[in-house]
Scaffold this active site. Structure first.
Site, PDB file in Angstrom:
ATOM      1  N   ARG A 162       0.824  -1.215   0.000  1.00  0.00           N
ATOM      2  CA  ARG A 162       0.000   0.000   0.000  1.00  0.00           C
ATOM      3  C   ARG A 162       0.853   1.258   0.000  1.00  0.00           C
ATOM      4  O   ARG A 162       0.555   2.223  -0.703  1.00  0.00           O
ATOM      5  CB  ARG A 162      -0.947  -0.029   1.205  1.00  0.00           C
ATOM      6  CG  ARG A 162      -2.031  -1.105   1.110  1.00  0.00           C
ATOM      7  CD  ARG A 162      -2.974  -1.041   2.298  1.00  0.00           C
ATOM      8  NE  ARG A 162      -4.052  -2.014   2.194  1.00  0.00           N
ATOM      9  CZ  ARG A 162      -3.985  -3.265   2.642  1.00  0.00           C
ATOM     10  NH1 ARG A 162      -2.872  -3.687   3.232  1.00  0.00           N
ATOM     11  NH2 ARG A 162      -5.001  -4.093   2.505  1.00  0.00           N
ATOM     12  N   ARG A 183       7.178  -9.439  -3.825  1.00  0.00           N
ATOM     13  CA  ARG A 183       7.022 -10.900  -3.740  1.00  0.00           C
ATOM     14  C   ARG A 183       6.018 -11.404  -4.767  1.00  0.00           C
ATOM     15  O   ARG A 183       6.169 -12.485  -5.327  1.00  0.00           O
ATOM     16  CB  ARG A 183       6.570 -11.306  -2.336  1.00  0.00           C
ATOM     17  CG  ARG A 183       7.655 -11.251  -1.276  1.00  0.00           C
ATOM     18  CD  ARG A 183       7.137 -11.765   0.041  1.00  0.00           C
ATOM     19  NE  ARG A 183       5.950 -11.044   0.478  1.00  0.00           N
ATOM     20  CZ  ARG A 183       5.147 -11.426   1.468  1.00  0.00           C
ATOM     21  NH1 ARG A 183       5.378 -12.559   2.107  1.00  0.00           N
ATOM     22  NH2 ARG A 183       4.110 -10.697   1.823  1.00  0.00           N
ATOM     23  N   THR A 243      12.262   4.868   3.831  1.00  0.00           N
ATOM     24  CA  THR A 243      11.326   5.283   4.882  1.00  0.00           C
ATOM     25  C   THR A 243      10.675   4.060   5.513  1.00  0.00           C
ATOM     26  O   THR A 243       9.632   4.186   6.165  1.00  0.00           O
ATOM     27  CB  THR A 243      10.239   6.215   4.315  1.00  0.00           C
ATOM     28  OG1 THR A 243       9.582   5.569   3.213  1.00  0.00           O
ATOM     29  CG2 THR A 243      10.820   7.545   3.853  1.00  0.00           C
ATOM     30  N   ARG A 245      12.414   0.529   7.136  1.00  0.00           N
ATOM     31  CA  ARG A 245      13.155   0.163   8.340  1.00  0.00           C
ATOM     32  C   ARG A 245      14.641   0.152   8.010  1.00  0.00           C
ATOM     33  O   ARG A 245      15.050  -0.238   6.921  1.00  0.00           O
ATOM     34  CB  ARG A 245      12.716  -1.217   8.860  1.00  0.00           C
ATOM     35  CG  ARG A 245      11.349  -1.250   9.506  1.00  0.00           C
ATOM     36  CD  ARG A 245      11.306  -0.497  10.828  1.00  0.00           C
ATOM     37  NE  ARG A 245      10.034  -0.644  11.518  1.00  0.00           N
ATOM     38  CZ  ARG A 245       9.015   0.206  11.413  1.00  0.00           C
ATOM     39  NH1 ARG A 245       9.131   1.265  10.632  1.00  0.00           N
ATOM     40  NH2 ARG A 245       7.903  -0.014  12.090  1.00  0.00           N
ATOM     41  N   GLU A 274      18.517   2.596  15.562  1.00  0.00           N
ATOM     42  CA  GLU A 274      17.758   3.695  16.177  1.00  0.00           C
ATOM     43  C   GLU A 274      17.626   3.504  17.689  1.00  0.00           C
ATOM     44  O   GLU A 274      17.465   2.371  18.155  1.00  0.00           O
ATOM     45  CB  GLU A 274      16.353   3.764  15.555  1.00  0.00           C
ATOM     46  CG  GLU A 274      16.343   4.181  14.107  1.00  0.00           C
ATOM     47  CD  GLU A 274      14.924   4.356  13.570  1.00  0.00           C
ATOM     48  OE1 GLU A 274      14.004   4.645  14.366  1.00  0.00           O
ATOM     49  OE2 GLU A 274      14.737   4.201  12.365  1.00  0.00           O
ATOM     50  N   HIS A 295      13.046   9.578  11.906  1.00  0.00           N
ATOM     51  CA  HIS A 295      11.884   8.675  11.836  1.00  0.00           C
ATOM     52  C   HIS A 295      10.571   9.467  11.885  1.00  0.00           C
ATOM     53  O   HIS A 295       9.707   9.244  12.739  1.00  0.00           O
ATOM     54  CB  HIS A 295      11.931   7.649  12.972  1.00  0.00           C
ATOM     55  CG  HIS A 295      11.208   6.380  12.633  1.00  0.00           C
ATOM     56  ND1 HIS A 295      11.688   5.133  12.952  1.00  0.00           N
ATOM     57  CD2 HIS A 295      10.020   6.152  12.003  1.00  0.00           C
ATOM     58  CE1 HIS A 295      10.847   4.201  12.551  1.00  0.00           C
ATOM     59  NE2 HIS A 295       9.829   4.801  11.966  1.00  0.00           N
TER      60      HIS A 295
END
Length: 333
Positions: A162, A183, A243, A245, A274, A295
């Protein structure tokens, strides 16, 4: 829930006032007024007393913590989409349901991805910093602060879910050619809308793109998906925007390649360790090769309120005796 004992809900971080007020109205809610991450002993105390734990990505809910949970703990209603910080399998084994908050931050994260996609090639941060220094800017010049055009470039999206699809819609409007690796291939209708090209080989896509946007989830399978080997396939003029991980990209390899001029630069909202940020990345920001943000991809008041409302719906549905809409199931081995 009138006439019934309200579930005891422990919330590990400060949430928007609107969300906390509603939590207090509906549940026996314990808030974190100080907005500091709970210590390990405090987390242990929370899982021992709570009927519901509402953690965030800053809380590690592992097997050791779950082993100390009280019998009353029946639901972990995560405030966030990603659940890599929760041992969902062990939770299920202990009869604890896990939920998350999907699909409320797609547009906000896509906005930030697009912002970074513009900021790095067009040197926006560098330009803004120049104006803070008295006398540094001598006026317009035809050869000064030249960046790179993004119109007409090829964008490769790693993870066409999405968020990736939302990024693609924005990027197409900016004149980029859309390519993606996923995938599974997306529906033909979406491919047609975006005029998107599917690559079943990530390696082949990386070698041909001008910009790579990382939008896949963090899982064991995506750890260092963009490894040193794969980063080396990219063109020296290419940029990476992440944006998603930090652990999806081999951060040390990325830094080394930018330092050596084998990649043009990067826009990063997430990092490998982080909240610690590699000082070499900070140095690269000083020479305009990297733009880094703390973040902030999903940091809008609207998004945070939407997340809270999903948490509330999941808790209420669960205690009304129904399956919560955002239940997270353990991954199959």
């Amino acid at each position: 829930m009138a006439g019934r004992k309200k579930p005891h809900v422990v919330i590990t971080r400060k949430l928007p006032d609107q969300v906390e007020t509603r939590m207090r109205e509906l549940f026996d809610a314990r808030l974190n007024i100080d907005d500091r991450p709970l210590t390990q002993p405090e987390l242990v105390a929370a899982v021992k007393e709570a009927d519901v734990l509402v953690p965030t990505i800053t809380d590690r809910i592992d097997s050791a913590l779950l082993a100390q949970a009280g019998e009353n703990l029946k639901l972990i209603a995560n405030y966030g989409n990603g659940v890599e910080h929760i041992d969902v399998t062990v939770a299920a084994e202990r009869g604890v349901t896990v939920t998350n908050t999907p699909n409320v931050l797609n547009e906000d994260t896509a906005d930030m991805t697009m912002a970074l996609m513009l900021a790095v090639p067009r040197r926006l941060v560098e330009g803004a910093e120049i104006l803070k220094q008295d006398g540094k800017w001598a006026g317009w010049s035809p050869t000064w602060m030249l960046g790179r055009r993004i119109w007409g470039k090829r964008l490769g999206i790693v993870g066409m879910g999405r968020i990736g699809t939302a990024v693609a819609r924005r990027a197409k409007a900016f004149g980029l050619s859309i390519h993606y690796h996923n995938r599974h291939r997306v529906a033909p209708m979406i491919e047609d809308e975006l005029e998107a090209t599917y690559w079943d080989s990530l390696d082949q896509m990386l070698a041909r793109m001008d910009i790579i946007s990382v939008n896949c989830p963090s899982t064991p399978a995506t750890f260092h998906l963009l490894s040193a080997r794969r980063l080396a396939l990219m063109q020296p003029s290419a940029y990476i925007v992440n944006t998603a991980r930090g652990d999806i990209v081999d951060e040390d390899a990325l830094i080394r390649m930018i330092e050596e001029g084998r990649l043009a630069g990067a826009g990063l909202d997430v990092f490998a360790h982080e909240p610690a940020v590699n000082r070499k990345l900070v140095k690269l920001t000083e020479i305009g090769k990297v733009v880094i943000l703390p973040h902030m991809g999903s940091a809008t008041i609207e998004g945070r309120i939407d997340m809270g409302e999903k948490v509330i719906i999941n808790i209420r549905t669960f205690f009304d005796g129904h399956r919560p809409p955002d239940r997270v199931l353990p991954r199959k081995a």
